[in-house]
Design an enzyme around this catalytic site. Structure first.
Site, mmCIF file in Angstrom:
data_model
loop_
_atom_site.group_PDB
_atom_site.id
_atom_site.type_symbol
_atom_site.label_atom_id
_atom_site.label_comp_id
_atom_site.label_asym_id
_atom_site.label_seq_id
_atom_site.Cartn_x
_atom_site.Cartn_y
_atom_site.Cartn_z
ATOM 1 N N CYS A 42 0.848 -1.189 0.000
ATOM 2 C CA CYS A 42 0.000 0.000 0.000
ATOM 3 C C CYS A 42 0.890 1.249 0.000
ATOM 4 O O CYS A 42 1.984 1.243 0.549
ATOM 5 C CB CYS A 42 -0.904 0.004 1.231
ATOM 6 S SG CYS A 42 -2.057 1.404 1.253
ATOM 7 N N ASP A 44 0.448 3.790 1.661
ATOM 8 C CA ASP A 44 0.431 4.368 3.007
ATOM 9 C C ASP A 44 1.860 4.636 3.511
ATOM 10 O O ASP A 44 2.708 3.733 3.478
ATOM 11 C CB ASP A 44 -0.294 3.390 3.962
ATOM 12 C CG ASP A 44 -0.627 4.043 5.288
ATOM 13 O OD1 ASP A 44 0.301 4.523 5.969
ATOM 14 O OD2 ASP A 44 -1.821 4.076 5.652
ATOM 15 N N ARG A 46 3.081 4.789 6.286
ATOM 16 C CA ARG A 46 3.506 4.073 7.491
ATOM 17 C C ARG A 46 3.967 2.638 7.221
ATOM 18 O O ARG A 46 4.269 1.897 8.150
ATOM 19 C CB ARG A 46 2.361 4.062 8.511
ATOM 20 C CG ARG A 46 1.966 5.471 8.969
ATOM 21 C CD ARG A 46 0.611 5.466 9.649
ATOM 22 N NE ARG A 46 -0.465 5.122 8.718
ATOM 23 C CZ ARG A 46 -1.747 5.029 9.059
ATOM 24 N NH1 ARG A 46 -2.106 5.242 10.318
ATOM 25 N NH2 ARG A 46 -2.658 4.730 8.161
ATOM 26 N N HIS A 98 -2.252 -3.863 5.019
ATOM 27 C CA HIS A 98 -2.055 -3.505 6.431
ATOM 28 C C HIS A 98 -3.394 -3.245 7.091
ATOM 29 O O HIS A 98 -4.302 -2.694 6.475
ATOM 30 C CB HIS A 98 -1.131 -2.289 6.564
ATOM 31 C CG HIS A 98 -1.692 -1.032 5.954
ATOM 32 N ND1 HIS A 98 -2.261 -0.029 6.713
ATOM 33 C CD2 HIS A 98 -1.805 -0.624 4.670
ATOM 34 C CE1 HIS A 98 -2.673 0.944 5.917
ATOM 35 N NE2 HIS A 98 -2.417 0.606 4.671
ATOM 36 N N CYS A 101 -6.204 -0.012 6.961
ATOM 37 C CA CYS A 101 -5.967 0.599 5.639
ATOM 38 C C CYS A 101 -7.114 1.550 5.260
ATOM 39 O O CYS A 101 -8.276 1.156 5.202
ATOM 40 C CB CYS A 101 -5.826 -0.497 4.587
ATOM 41 S SG CYS A 101 -5.465 0.142 2.930
#
Ligand SMILES: [Zn+2]
Length: 211
Positions: A42, A44, A46, A98, A101
């Site tokens: 992803c 993302d 993080r 994750h 999400c």
């Protein structure tokens, strides 16, 4: 100092540290790239592939998009997959989602995110529909979203197996193995949720002849 200037400054410090630890570091990496893994993760911020797996530059070939999707009309993803599998000859392809999400949570709502995001999230809504019975039975909203994250990773691994890129390589070289993982933002631990070894048979309608 402007925010982006700090990045450039940090970069100089990082490069200097690498060279002081290992004078041949960049010279060696510049000549050759032989990663064993393709990571489809992803976007993302993080979930940085190298950091959470303790790997170094050169070890993982990375593709990231919203909610780690494998969409069969996505030329970007397919080009990365083809290059990684056919040219770099990676042994493992990892789809890593994750928990928590945002893309998955958004797809589970009825909110209109306007054309482009709607198009992308539609693929996740399809995953929800395939598993509606199981998902609807989960009353806790967060737990339901987290289960959708796991099921989505599994569907994306299937989507990899549906491509001729993977099927052709399975037939000739018995690689790559496909892995579906889910990373926990709250504890930093990766949970392996699904695996498909090279050569696994999938629904007949997706299997090609004369590859
Ligand atoms: Zn995400």
């Amino acid at each position: 100092m402007l925010a982006y200037e700090k990045l450039l400054l940090e970069n100089k410090a990082w490069a200097a540290e690498k060279v002081s630890d290992d004078p041949g570091y960049f010279e060696r990496l510049a000549k050759l790239q032989t990663p064993e893994f393709l990571w489809i993760g992803c976007s993302d911020s993080r979930v940085p592939a190298n950091e959470i797996t303790g790997t170094q530059p050169g070890e993982i070939f990375v593709h990231r998009n919203v909610a780690n999707m494998v969409v069969n009309t996505d030329v970007n993803l397919l080009a990365v997959l083809d290059y990684a599998v056919t040219q770099l000859k990676v042994r493992h392809v990892i789809v890593c989602g994750h928990y928590g999400c945002g893309g998955i949570k958004a797809a589970a709502t009825k909110t209109d995110f306007k054309p482009v995001l709607n198009m992308w999230l539609r693929n996740i809504k399809d995953v929800y529909r395939f598993h509606r019975e199981e998902l609807d039975a989960i009353t806790d909203e967060e737990k339901r979203a987290d289960r959708l994250v796991e099921l989505n990773v599994r569907e994306q691994v299937y989507n990899l197996a549906k491509t001729t890129i993977i099927q052709r390589t399975w037939q000739r070289e018995e690689r790559p193995h496909l892995h579906g993982w889910v990373y926990g933002l709250k504890d930093g631990i990766i949970n392996p949720v699904f695996e498909m070894t090279a050569g696994t048979h999938i629904d007949d309608i997706y299997e090609y002849q004369n590859l």
